[in-house]
Design a protein around this motif. Structure first.
Motif, PDB file in Angstrom:
ATOM      1  N   GLY A   1       0.863  -1.185   0.000  1.00  0.00           N
ATOM      2  CA  GLY A   1       0.000   0.000   0.000  1.00  0.00           C
ATOM      3  C   GLY A   1       0.900   1.237   0.000  1.00  0.00           C
ATOM      4  N   LEU A   2       1.014   1.825  -1.208  1.00  0.00           N
ATOM      5  CA  LEU A   2       2.004   2.907  -1.376  1.00  0.00           C
ATOM      6  C   LEU A   2       1.314   4.257  -1.470  1.00  0.00           C
ATOM      7  N   GLY A   3       0.570   4.571  -0.401  1.00  0.00           N
ATOM      8  CA  GLY A   3      -0.063   5.887  -0.311  1.00  0.00           C
ATOM      9  C   GLY A   3       0.845   6.829   0.467  1.00  0.00           C
ATOM     10  N   LYS A   4       0.251   7.825   1.130  1.00  0.00           N
ATOM     11  CA  LYS A   4       1.037   8.858   1.835  1.00  0.00           C
ATOM     12  C   LYS A   4       2.027   8.254   2.834  1.00  0.00           C
ATOM     13  N   ILE A   5       1.549   7.406   3.747  1.00  0.00           N
ATOM     14  CA  ILE A   5       2.434   6.919   4.808  1.00  0.00           C
ATOM     15  C   ILE A   5       3.353   5.827   4.257  1.00  0.00           C
ATOM     16  N   GLY A   6       2.831   4.974   3.361  1.00  0.00           N
ATOM     17  CA  GLY A   6       3.662   3.901   2.797  1.00  0.00           C
ATOM     18  C   GLY A   6       4.884   4.457   2.087  1.00  0.00           C
TER      19      GLY A   6
ATOM     20  N   ALA B   1       5.107  -3.000  -2.613  1.00  0.00           N
ATOM     21  CA  ALA B   1       3.997  -3.737  -3.220  1.00  0.00           C
ATOM     22  C   ALA B   1       2.739  -2.892  -3.182  1.00  0.00           C
ATOM     23  N   SER B   2       1.998  -2.993  -4.285  1.00  0.00           N
ATOM     24  CA  SER B   2       0.791  -2.186  -4.446  1.00  0.00           C
ATOM     25  C   SER B   2      -0.208  -2.997  -5.254  1.00  0.00           C
ATOM     26  N   ARG B   3      -1.493  -2.585  -5.263  1.00  0.00           N
ATOM     27  CA  ARG B   3      -2.458  -3.271  -6.122  1.00  0.00           C
ATOM     28  C   ARG B   3      -2.053  -3.069  -7.592  1.00  0.00           C
ATOM     29  N   ASP B   4      -1.282  -1.985  -7.819  1.00  0.00           N
ATOM     30  CA  ASP B   4      -0.842  -1.601  -9.171  1.00  0.00           C
ATOM     31  C   ASP B   4       0.680  -1.714  -9.242  1.00  0.00           C
TER      32      ASP B   4
ATOM     33  N   GLU C   1       2.785  -1.275 -11.530  1.00  0.00           N
ATOM     34  CA  GLU C   1       3.466  -0.147 -12.195  1.00  0.00           C
ATOM     35  C   GLU C   1       3.720   0.996 -11.206  1.00  0.00           C
ATOM     36  N   LYS C   2       2.740   1.231 -10.345  1.00  0.00           N
ATOM     37  CA  LYS C   2       2.891   2.285  -9.319  1.00  0.00           C
ATOM     38  C   LYS C   2       4.066   1.940  -8.416  1.00  0.00           C
ATOM     39  N   ALA C   3       4.171   0.657  -8.041  1.00  0.00           N
ATOM     40  CA  ALA C   3       5.278   0.215  -7.178  1.00  0.00           C
ATOM     41  C   ALA C   3       6.605   0.356  -7.916  1.00  0.00           C
TER      42      ALA C   3
ATOM     43  N   ALA D   1       0.470  -0.619   4.850  1.00  0.00           N
ATOM     44  CA  ALA D   1       0.110   0.797   5.060  1.00  0.00           C
ATOM     45  C   ALA D   1      -1.279   1.053   4.481  1.00  0.00           C
ATOM     46  N   LEU D   2      -2.245   0.367   5.056  1.00  0.00           N
ATOM     47  CA  LEU D   2      -3.625   0.385   4.565  1.00  0.00           C
ATOM     48  C   LEU D   2      -4.556   0.939   5.639  1.00  0.00           C
ATOM     49  N   TYR D   3      -5.792   1.294   5.241  1.00  0.00           N
ATOM     50  CA  TYR D   3      -6.774   1.771   6.204  1.00  0.00           C
ATOM     51  C   TYR D   3      -7.165   0.640   7.156  1.00  0.00           C
ATOM     52  N   PHE D   4      -7.477   1.017   8.395  1.00  0.00           N
ATOM     53  CA  PHE D   4      -7.825   0.040   9.445  1.00  0.00           C
ATOM     54  C   PHE D   4      -8.895  -0.930   8.942  1.00  0.00           C
TER      55      PHE D   4
ATOM     56  N   ASP E   1       1.749  -2.677  12.395  1.00  0.00           N
ATOM     57  CA  ASP E   1       0.471  -1.977  12.199  1.00  0.00           C
ATOM     58  C   ASP E   1       0.675  -0.477  12.345  1.00  0.00           C
ATOM     59  N   VAL E   2       0.456   0.257  11.250  1.00  0.00           N
ATOM     60  CA  VAL E   2       0.580   1.724  11.257  1.00  0.00           C
ATOM     61  C   VAL E   2      -0.782   2.401  11.360  1.00  0.00           C
ATOM     62  N   SER E   3      -1.844   1.594  11.392  1.00  0.00           N
ATOM     63  CA  SER E   3      -3.178   2.170  11.201  1.00  0.00           C
ATOM     64  C   SER E   3      -3.690   2.990  12.381  1.00  0.00           C
ATOM     65  N   ASN E   4      -4.473   4.002  12.055  1.00  0.00           N
ATOM     66  CA  ASN E   4      -5.229   4.778  13.037  1.00  0.00           C
ATOM     67  C   ASN E   4      -6.702   4.567  12.738  1.00  0.00           C
ATOM     68  N   PRO E   5      -7.482   4.116  13.741  1.00  0.00           N
ATOM     69  CA  PRO E   5      -8.893   3.779  13.505  1.00  0.00           C
ATOM     70  C   PRO E   5      -9.784   5.021  13.451  1.00  0.00           C
TER      71      PRO E   5
ATOM     72  N   THR F   1       2.588   6.829  14.519  1.00  0.00           N
ATOM     73  CA  THR F   1       2.453   7.755  15.657  1.00  0.00           C
ATOM     74  C   THR F   1       2.672   9.207  15.267  1.00  0.00           C
ATOM     75  N   LEU F   2       3.120   9.435  14.032  1.00  0.00           N
ATOM     76  CA  LEU F   2       3.282  10.792  13.502  1.00  0.00           C
ATOM     77  C   LEU F   2       2.508  10.902  12.206  1.00  0.00           C
ATOM     78  N   GLY F   3       2.149  12.125  11.831  1.00  0.00           N
ATOM     79  CA  GLY F   3       1.563  12.337  10.519  1.00  0.00           C
ATOM     80  C   GLY F   3       2.636  12.093   9.457  1.00  0.00           C
ATOM     81  N   ALA F   4       2.196  11.773   8.246  1.00  0.00           N
ATOM     82  CA  ALA F   4       3.152  11.488   7.160  1.00  0.00           C
ATOM     83  C   ALA F   4       4.110  12.664   6.977  1.00  0.00           C
ATOM     84  N   GLY F   5       3.611  13.880   7.128  1.00  0.00           N
ATOM     85  CA  GLY F   5       4.444  15.078   6.960  1.00  0.00           C
ATOM     86  C   GLY F   5       5.593  15.101   7.961  1.00  0.00           C
TER      87      GLY F   5
HETATM   88  N1  LIG Z   1      -1.363   9.913   6.259  1.00  0.00           N
HETATM   89  C1  LIG Z   1      -0.913  10.015   7.493  1.00  0.00           C
HETATM   90  O1  LIG Z   1      -0.458  11.074   7.960  1.00  0.00           O
HETATM   91  C2  LIG Z   1      -0.872   8.781   8.389  1.00  0.00           C
HETATM   92  C3  LIG Z   1      -0.070   8.815   9.551  1.00  0.00           C
HETATM   93  C4  LIG Z   1      -0.015   7.688  10.360  1.00  0.00           C
HETATM   94  C5  LIG Z   1      -0.742   6.540  10.037  1.00  0.00           C
HETATM   95  N2  LIG Z   1      -1.526   6.557   8.914  1.00  0.00           N
HETATM   96  C6  LIG Z   1      -2.278   5.326   8.624  1.00  0.00           C
HETATM   97  O2  LIG Z   1      -1.730   4.738   7.441  1.00  0.00           O
HETATM   98  C7  LIG Z   1      -2.752   4.048   6.726  1.00  0.00           C
HETATM   99  C8  LIG Z   1      -2.753   4.562   5.286  1.00  0.00           C
HETATM  100  O3  LIG Z   1      -3.070   5.935   5.311  1.00  0.00           O
HETATM  101  P1  LIG Z   1      -2.570   6.938   4.147  1.00  0.00           P
HETATM  102  O4  LIG Z   1      -2.742   8.312   4.672  1.00  0.00           O
HETATM  103  O5  LIG Z   1      -1.239   6.495   3.640  1.00  0.00           O
HETATM  104  O6  LIG Z   1      -3.712   6.672   3.047  1.00  0.00           O
HETATM  105  P2  LIG Z   1      -3.613   6.822   1.454  1.00  0.00           P
HETATM  106  O7  LIG Z   1      -2.605   7.843   1.073  1.00  0.00           O
HETATM  107  O8  LIG Z   1      -5.016   6.947   0.981  1.00  0.00           O
HETATM  108  O9  LIG Z   1      -2.995   5.384   1.022  1.00  0.00           O
HETATM  109  C9  LIG Z   1      -3.682   4.220   1.326  1.00  0.00           C
HETATM  110  C10 LIG Z   1      -3.176   3.137   0.373  1.00  0.00           C
HETATM  111  O10 LIG Z   1      -3.926   1.961   0.653  1.00  0.00           O
HETATM  112  C11 LIG Z   1      -4.123   1.224  -0.546  1.00  0.00           C
HETATM  113  N3  LIG Z   1      -5.550   1.003  -0.713  1.00  0.00           N
HETATM  114  C12 LIG Z   1      -6.511   1.916  -0.767  1.00  0.00           C
HETATM  115  N4  LIG Z   1      -7.723   1.312  -0.946  1.00  0.00           N
HETATM  116  C13 LIG Z   1      -7.470  -0.001  -0.998  1.00  0.00           C
HETATM  117  C14 LIG Z   1      -8.282  -1.151  -1.170  1.00  0.00           C
HETATM  118  N5  LIG Z   1      -9.620  -1.050  -1.298  1.00  0.00           N
HETATM  119  N6  LIG Z   1      -7.697  -2.346  -1.139  1.00  0.00           N
HETATM  120  C15 LIG Z   1      -6.356  -2.458  -0.982  1.00  0.00           C
HETATM  121  N7  LIG Z   1      -5.511  -1.394  -0.846  1.00  0.00           N
HETATM  122  C16 LIG Z   1      -6.072  -0.192  -0.849  1.00  0.00           C
HETATM  123  C17 LIG Z   1      -3.613   2.077  -1.696  1.00  0.00           C
HETATM  124  O11 LIG Z   1      -2.337   1.593  -2.005  1.00  0.00           O
HETATM  125  P3  LIG Z   1      -2.030   0.999  -3.483  1.00  0.00           P
HETATM  126  O12 LIG Z   1      -2.754   1.881  -4.446  1.00  0.00           O
HETATM  127  O13 LIG Z   1      -0.520   1.137  -3.545  1.00  0.00           O
HETATM  128  O14 LIG Z   1      -2.502  -0.406  -3.495  1.00  0.00           O
HETATM  129  C18 LIG Z   1      -3.484   3.457  -1.095  1.00  0.00           C
HETATM  130  O15 LIG Z   1      -2.412   4.158  -1.684  1.00  0.00           O
HETATM  131  C19 LIG Z   1      -4.075   4.329   7.482  1.00  0.00           C
HETATM  132  O16 LIG Z   1      -4.373   3.254   8.349  1.00  0.00           O
HETATM  133  C20 LIG Z   1      -3.746   5.565   8.310  1.00  0.00           C
HETATM  134  O17 LIG Z   1      -4.501   5.619   9.524  1.00  0.00           O
HETATM  135  C21 LIG Z   1      -1.597   7.627   8.067  1.00  0.00           C
END
Ligand SMILES: NC(=O)c1ccc[n+]([C@@H]2O[C@H](COP(=O)([O-])OP(=O)(O)OC[C@H]3O[C@@H](n4cnc5c(N)ncnc54)[C@H](OP(=O)(O)O)[C@@H]3O)[C@@H](O)[C@H]2O)c1
Length: 219
Positions: free
Chosen positions: A11-16, A33-36, A38-40, A69-72, A93-97, A136-140
């Motif tokens: 899961g290569l979003g903000k935190i990943g 690793a990502s669902r995509d 190419e993105k990875a 690095a996925l949603y809870f 586990d990096v998730s925040n519920p 425990t910290l924001g991605a920023g």
């Molecule tokens: N952002 C923050 O500041 C922060 C800080 C601390 C903890 N967190 C935690 O980190 C986790 C991810 O948050 P984020 O902010 O990084 O979110 P995000 O930028 O939206 O990234 C989430 C990633 O999850 C994957 N994803 C999304 N929907 C999916 C689905 N239906 N099935 C499988 N994979 C899916 C996608 O990765 P792919 O497209 O690569 O598959 C997406 O890039 C959350 O639990 C959040 O609480 C976030």
């Protein structure tokens, strides 16, 4: 860092992306690793030679430590889908519920006294171990506070499994932070959003080890 240890970020979003980038900066090889795929692959190119892109199942099979690095609310399904590959692994586990509250803020999506760390520790595949860390910290701040000089900022972690402590502490150190163990998974709630040791909780900022000791002394 023990070169034999392999880390996969799924899961290569903000935190990943930030976790992967920090680890590579600390000379720790990472599998992306990502669902995509190419993105990875494009993120691996951006991060450099220490990053490799692989399909999710292959990445998990190859790694000792998996950081989903996925949603809870997606993690239970993730554990089910990859139960075989995840067996015996260390899962971080990096998730925040939390979810948007509709007023521009966030609300907790589980019980007030519950934590995603405790809930997920009951849902992980057999013989896998869960460590609460890197959320425990924001991605920023995770990006901007990494490799802080002259004193590293702390990253808290919670874990019951002492065997994985050294490895997790090496990962946090490679990411440019000072590891700080706050206790077992039952302490996860303190390092999740709204928790007293989270950046988006009472602590409200990044801190050094000395500042933590002072904060805990007054708690
Ligand atoms: N952002 C923050 O500041 C922060 C800080 C601390 C903890 N967190 C935690 O980190 C986790 C991810 O948050 P984020 O902010 O990084 O979110 P995000 O930028 O939206 O990234 C989430 C990633 O999850 C994957 N994803 C999304 N929907 C999916 C689905 N239906 N099935 C499988 N994979 C899916 C996608 O990765 P792919 O497209 O690569 O598959 C997406 O890039 C959350 O639990 C959040 O609480 C976030």
């Amino acid at each position: 860092m023990n070169t034999k240890t392999t880390v996969a970020i799924v899961g290569l979003g903000k935190i990943g992306e930030v976790i992967a980038t920090n680890l590579a900066k600390g000379n720790q090889p990472v599998i992306l690793a990502s669902r995509d795929l190419e993105k990875a692959t494009s993120l691996a190119t951006k991060i450099g030679s220490l990053a490799t892109a692989k399909p999710i199942a292959e990445a998990i099979r190859e790694a000792d430590v998996i950081i989903p690095a996925l949603y809870f609310n997606l993690l239970q399904e993730f554990f089910k889908t990859y139960a075989q590959e995840l067996a015996g692994k260390i899962i971080v586990d990096v998730s925040n519920p939390i979810a948007p509250d509709g007023n521009g803020g966030f609300k907790k999506i589980i019980g007030e006294r519950e934590s995603s760390g405790q809930i997920l520790s009951q849902l992980i595949p057999k013989s896998a171990k869960l460590v609460k860390a890197f959320g425990t910290l924001g991605a920023g701040s995770l990006a901007s506070a990494a490799f802080n000089q002259p004193e590293r900022k702390v990253l808290f972690y919670a874990s019951d499994n002492t065997n994985s402590h050294q490895l997790i502490e090496e990962l946090i150190t490679s990411s440019g932070f000072e590891p700080f163990h706050i206790g077992g998974i039952d302490q996860s709630i303190r390092i999740e959003v709204f928790g007293d040791l989270h950046e988006f909780g009472r602590l409200g900022r990044t801190v050094t080890r000395e500042e933590v000791k002072a904060a805990l002394a007054h708690a």
